[in-house]
Design a protein around this motif. Structure first.
Motif, PDB file in Angstrom:
ATOM      1  N   LEU A 319       0.860  -1.187   0.000  1.00 37.06           N
ATOM      2  CA  LEU A 319       0.000   0.000   0.000  1.00 37.06           C
ATOM      3  C   LEU A 319       0.894   1.234   0.000  1.00 37.06           C
ATOM      4  O   LEU A 319       1.523   1.569   0.999  1.00 37.06           O
ATOM      5  N   VAL A 320       0.964   1.898  -1.166  1.00 35.80           N
ATOM      6  CA  VAL A 320       1.861   3.039  -1.353  1.00 35.80           C
ATOM      7  C   VAL A 320       1.072   4.325  -1.153  1.00 35.80           C
ATOM      8  O   VAL A 320       0.058   4.547  -1.834  1.00 35.80           O
ATOM      9  N   PRO A 321       1.486   5.206  -0.203  1.00 35.11           N
ATOM     10  CA  PRO A 321       0.692   6.413   0.076  1.00 35.11           C
ATOM     11  C   PRO A 321       0.765   7.469  -1.017  1.00 35.11           C
ATOM     12  O   PRO A 321      -0.148   8.266  -1.170  1.00 35.11           O
ATOM     13  N   ASP A 322       1.846   7.500  -1.797  1.00 31.11           N
ATOM     14  CA  ASP A 322       2.020   8.525  -2.820  1.00 31.11           C
ATOM     15  C   ASP A 322       1.542   7.986  -4.160  1.00 31.11           C
ATOM     16  O   ASP A 322       2.165   7.091  -4.742  1.00 31.11           O
ATOM     17  N   PRO A 323       0.425   8.494  -4.690  1.00 34.82           N
ATOM     18  CA  PRO A 323      -0.100   7.935  -5.941  1.00 34.82           C
ATOM     19  C   PRO A 323       0.756   8.240  -7.155  1.00 34.82           C
ATOM     20  O   PRO A 323       0.703   7.527  -8.150  1.00 34.82           O
ATOM     21  N   THR A 324       1.549   9.294  -7.116  1.00 35.08           N
ATOM     22  CA  THR A 324       2.310   9.690  -8.302  1.00 35.08           C
ATOM     23  C   THR A 324       3.559   8.855  -8.505  1.00 35.08           C
ATOM     24  O   THR A 324       4.016   8.677  -9.624  1.00 35.08           O
ATOM     25  N   GLY A 325       4.133   8.341  -7.418  1.00 32.37           N
ATOM     26  CA  GLY A 325       5.378   7.590  -7.563  1.00 32.37           C
ATOM     27  C   GLY A 325       5.188   6.092  -7.587  1.00 32.37           C
ATOM     28  O   GLY A 325       6.166   5.333  -7.532  1.00 32.37           O
ATOM     29  N   ALA A 326       3.939   5.623  -7.689  1.00 26.65           N
ATOM     30  CA  ALA A 326       3.672   4.189  -7.584  1.00 26.65           C
ATOM     31  C   ALA A 326       4.239   3.415  -8.759  1.00 26.65           C
ATOM     32  O   ALA A 326       4.724   2.283  -8.605  1.00 26.65           O
ATOM     33  N   HIS A 327       4.174   3.967  -9.979  1.00 30.26           N
ATOM     34  CA  HIS A 327       4.708   3.246 -11.141  1.00 30.26           C
ATOM     35  C   HIS A 327       6.200   3.001 -10.992  1.00 30.26           C
ATOM     36  O   HIS A 327       6.701   1.913 -11.307  1.00 30.26           O
ATOM     37  N   ASP A 328       6.900   3.993 -10.509  1.00 28.01           N
ATOM     38  CA  ASP A 328       8.342   3.849 -10.308  1.00 28.01           C
ATOM     39  C   ASP A 328       8.624   2.798  -9.244  1.00 28.01           C
ATOM     40  O   ASP A 328       9.534   1.970  -9.390  1.00 28.01           O
ATOM     41  N   VAL A 329       7.830   2.818  -8.174  1.00 27.73           N
ATOM     42  CA  VAL A 329       7.992   1.823  -7.114  1.00 27.73           C
ATOM     43  C   VAL A 329       7.747   0.419  -7.658  1.00 27.73           C
ATOM     44  O   VAL A 329       8.515  -0.527  -7.385  1.00 27.73           O
ATOM     45  N   ALA A 330       6.689   0.256  -8.452  1.00 27.13           N
ATOM     46  CA  ALA A 330       6.358  -1.058  -8.996  1.00 27.13           C
ATOM     47  C   ALA A 330       7.454  -1.571  -9.930  1.00 27.13           C
ATOM     48  O   ALA A 330       7.828  -2.752  -9.893  1.00 27.13           O
ATOM     49  N   SER A 331       7.990  -0.691 -10.763  1.00 25.20           N
ATOM     50  CA  SER A 331       9.040  -1.112 -11.710  1.00 25.20           C
ATOM     51  C   SER A 331      10.298  -1.554 -10.966  1.00 25.20           C
ATOM     52  O   SER A 331      10.883  -2.605 -11.263  1.00 25.20           O
ATOM     53  N   LYS A 332      10.719  -0.761  -9.993  1.00 25.05           N
ATOM     54  CA  LYS A 332      11.912  -1.116  -9.225  1.00 25.05           C
ATOM     55  C   LYS A 332      11.684  -2.374  -8.394  1.00 25.05           C
ATOM     56  O   LYS A 332      12.588  -3.198  -8.237  1.00 25.05           O
ATOM     57  N   LEU A 333      10.470  -2.506  -7.868  1.00 29.23           N
ATOM     58  CA  LEU A 333      10.154  -3.688  -7.080  1.00 29.23           C
ATOM     59  C   LEU A 333      10.231  -4.951  -7.930  1.00 29.23           C
ATOM     60  O   LEU A 333      10.818  -5.969  -7.511  1.00 29.23           O
ATOM     61  N   LEU A 334       9.660  -4.911  -9.132  1.00 34.68           N
ATOM     62  CA  LEU A 334       9.687  -6.090 -10.008  1.00 34.68           C
ATOM     63  C   LEU A 334      11.126  -6.462 -10.358  1.00 34.68           C
ATOM     64  O   LEU A 334      11.496  -7.645 -10.331  1.00 34.68           O
ATOM     65  N   GLU A 335      11.921  -5.471 -10.664  1.00 34.03           N
ATOM     66  CA  GLU A 335      13.328  -5.740 -11.000  1.00 34.03           C
ATOM     67  C   GLU A 335      14.065  -6.391  -9.833  1.00 34.03           C
ATOM     68  O   GLU A 335      14.828  -7.352 -10.004  1.00 34.03           O
ATOM     69  N   ALA A 336      13.814  -5.880  -8.614  1.00 35.16           N
ATOM     70  CA  ALA A 336      14.492  -6.435  -7.438  1.00 35.16           C
ATOM     71  C   ALA A 336      13.997  -7.846  -7.124  1.00 35.16           C
ATOM     72  O   ALA A 336      14.781  -8.712  -6.701  1.00 35.16           O
ATOM     73  N   LEU A 337      12.686  -8.102  -7.342  1.00 36.48           N
ATOM     74  CA  LEU A 337      12.144  -9.433  -7.077  1.00 36.48           C
ATOM     75  C   LEU A 337      12.722 -10.472  -8.045  1.00 36.48           C
ATOM     76  O   LEU A 337      13.030 -11.606  -7.643  1.00 36.48           O
ATOM     77  N   VAL A 338      12.864 -10.104  -9.269  1.00 38.61           N
ATOM     78  CA  VAL A 338      13.461 -11.014 -10.260  1.00 38.61           C
ATOM     79  C   VAL A 338      14.887 -11.370  -9.854  1.00 38.61           C
ATOM     80  O   VAL A 338      15.297 -12.542  -9.892  1.00 38.61           O
ATOM     81  N   LYS A 339      15.624 -10.375  -9.445  1.00 35.66           N
ATOM     82  CA  LYS A 339      17.016 -10.605  -9.061  1.00 35.66           C
ATOM     83  C   LYS A 339      17.122 -11.457  -7.792  1.00 35.66           C
ATOM     84  O   LYS A 339      17.974 -12.341  -7.680  1.00 35.66           O
TER      85      LYS A 339
END
Length: 635
Positions: A319-339
């Motif tokens: 649950l991300v409180p900032d709606p504007t930065g969520a796409h960036d959070v999701a992209s970085k999260l996916l990359e880190a999860l793959v690694k």
């Protein structure tokens, strides 16, 4: 009178007494010495003159001439010669002349010298009796100069003694003030240690005070640790350490329902092919895979100030409180999860992410269904993919909105609504304030939370907070019977020195109203900006206003650093209150929180109470008051 002033007075009085005693003793000794010298001089001079006249076999004329010549030297006040029958042969008396010595000095210290007497004879015949008194003017002058010099010397000694006394008192005063300040801090629920002074008596006192503070700190730390264990066991998944499903859904529901919510984004993350990995790797290795997955989520949640949870066997949420930065959070999260999962999952897909934006009043079940559909759509691609639910609506021009906010604040297009906070007997404790703005010519009032994103981006939150405080102070001034008003401040405001300066000016200018003002700061902001928050609380308490934490409990593992701030109240986050009657672990946690807070002199309130069952559970937990939909206006 303070002890410091009493010590100063004692030093001054003892110094004055010593100086006056020394001056009096020295002056009396000098007077006694001069009196004796004058008496001896009178006797010697009288004897010498009588002998000289006797050797000359002087007659009356010779005696008169000799006496006159001696008297004219100016060293004698009286020379008299009387014949054996008592008839005065010659008498010379010095006229009164102006003295260089003050009259009061002569009257206070008279020199009563004994006159000198001798017999004048001619052969065996007695010619007369000679009486001689020396002029005491020179003796008084010598005594006066001696006293003046002595006063100067003793005055200089007194100044030197005063300087040394001041240095000694300062040496005592500084550590004494430290001990007094420590005692005042303890009375205001701030537990700080002080440097141990070298003065033996104060050293023992300081050691005792420091020992007490250390024991209190240890007690609070142990209590915080115990409460943290209770909180984790009630709300967190034992395997991954992330929030459990119940706690996360409560947080999500609170974000959708709370008046002050600024929106946000929900991310649902699924570990790809978990069942296959579990069969292939076995339970221990599969658990390690889940832990690695959770560690990445926890790291990104901390960076984004988000809430991460495990909501299913292989499903996670963020649950991300900032709606504007969520796409960036999701992209970085996916990359880190793959690694992170590559060592155990190989080259296959690692995670599927679905995301959707939150809106106040939105149905939680509908939102979860939409985002879950997006996650399933991502899974259907068979690759590491992010899918977003719904279509993103265009946003207003942020610069134009910021200008409209400034215009509304400058022109007083701001109003305040308030909601009651009651004690558990139904009496009003204070009222929570909610601010609304009218932008442009819309004639529509909108909650401040709608503009939080723009306010943060354009640094307008301190201006909106000051406007809210001005409205609250004005209402308190106009309604003396109002118990109090509470204003919630943004994190940015607490950290800005210019805001604090303007706030303190407002509070000092409205001292009576300021005593009934409650200022609330989010727990997350206090923990992240601890030093700024410590200064803020210290400044606020000096004005008589109350300071406390809102949304309390989400960062409880870090609140042991807040025990020395002297807070007045805590407002527990609604996520801990929701469904409290059904959670024995949360009931125990909140009961322990209330007990620990009461020991530190704080009041504890609950936010977001929706029914009487929660109200009864909070009363059982020992809370001081509540607010929320279940709380009605007092009659």
């Amino acid at each position: 009178m303070s002890m410091y002033r009493q010590m100063w007075l004692a030093i001054i009085l003892s110094t004055l007494l010593a100086l006056l005693g020394g001056l009096l003793a020295s002056t009396l000794n000098a007077r006694s010495y001069l009196t004796e010298q004058l008496s001896a001089k009178n006797t010697d001079n009288a004897t010498a003159l009588a002998l000289a006249l006797s050797q000359q076999r002087a007659d009356a004329v010779m005696v008169e001439l000799t006496v006159s010549a001696l008297f004219d030297s100016g060293h004698y006040a009286l020379i008299r010669v009387v014949d054996p029958l008592g008839k005065t042969i010659v008498e010379r008396v010095a006229p009164a002349t102006a003295r260089t010595v003050p009259t009061w000095f002569v009257q206070a210290l008279p020199l009563n010298a004994t006159p000198g007497q001798a017999q004048i004879s001619s052969g065996w015949t007695q010619v007369g009796t000679l009486t001689l008194v020396s002029n005491s003017h020179f003796a008084y002058l010598a005594l006066w100069k001696s006293v003046v010099q002595l006063v100067a010397a003793l005055g200089l000694s007194g100044l030197l003694g005063g300087f040394l006394g001041a240095m000694i008192l300062r040496r005592l005063h500084e550590p004494l003030q430290r001990v007094i300040k420590q005692a005042n801090d303890i009375s205001e629920r701030r537990f700080v240690l002080i440097a141990v002074p070298e003065v033996p008596e104060l050293r023992q006192l300081a050691l005792a005070m420091n020992s007490t503070v250390t024991r209190l700190k240890t007690m609070f730390a142990e209590e915080a640790q115990r409460l943290e264990v209770l909180r984790i066991s009630a709300n967190y998944d034992p395997l991954t350490g992330l929030a459990n499903r119940t706690f996360f859904l409560t947080q999500l529901l609170d974000s959708l329902d709370t008046e002050d919510t600024a929106g946000g984004t929900l991310l649902l993350v699924r570990l790809a092919n978990y069942s296959r990995h579990h069969q292939r790797l076995g339970t221990p290795a599969a658990n390690e895979l889940l832990k690695a997955f959770a560690a990445v989520l926890a790291q990104h949640a901390t960076q984004a100030h988000a809430v991460a949870a495990r909501i299913g066997e292989s499903d996670f949420a963020l649950l991300v409180p900032d709606p504007t930065g969520a796409h960036d959070v999701a992209s970085k999260l996916l990359e880190a999860l793959v690694k992170a999962s590559a060592p155990l999952t190989g080259s296959g897909p690692a995670a599927y992410i679905g995301m959707g934006k939150l809106q106040r009043g939105q149905d939680m079940a509908g939102l979860m269904a939409q985002v879950s559909g997006a996650m399933v759509a991502a899974e259907a691609t068979g690759d590491n993919t992010i899918r977003e639910a719904g279509v993103e609506t265009p946003t207003e021009d942020d610069h134009q909105t910021a200008d409209l906010i400034r215009h509304a604040l400058a022109n007083g297009q701001v109003r305040q609504l308030s909601f009651p906070v009651l004690d558990l007997k139904g009496h009003l404790v204070y009222r929570d304030c909610s601010t609304e703005l009218m932008l442009g010519n819309t004639q529509t009032w909108q909650p401040r939370r709608h503009f939080r994103q723009v306010g943060e981006a354009f640094q307008l939150m301190p201006l909106m907070d000051l406007a809210a405080i001005r409205l609250a102070l004005g209402k308190l001034s106009n309604e003396p019977g109002l118990a109090g008003l509470a204003v919630s401040l943004s994190p940015r405001s607490v950290s800005e020195k210019d805001f604090r300066s303007q706030l303190l000016d407002l509070l000092r200018g409205n001292q009576e109203a300021a005593r009934r003002l409650w200022l609330e700061v989010p727990e997350a902001a206090a923990v992240q900006q601890l030093e700024s928050f410590r200064e803020f609380v210290a400044d606020i308490r000096k004005t008589g206003s109350r300071a406390g934490l809102g949304q309390f409990g989400r960062h409880f593992s870090q609140v042991d650093a807040l025990h020395d701030l002297g807070l007045d109240f805590l407002k527990v986050d609604a996520s801990f209150v929701r469904g409290l009657q059904h959670s024995a672990a949360n009931q125990l946690f909140l009961k322990s929180v209330a007990s620990a807070a009461h020991k530190m002199g704080m009041q504890v309130y609950a936010d977001g109470v929706i029914d009487r069952a929660e109200l009864a559970a909070l009363e059982e937990a020992g809370f001081d008051g509540v607010s929320g939909p279940a709380v009605k206006e007092p009659t």
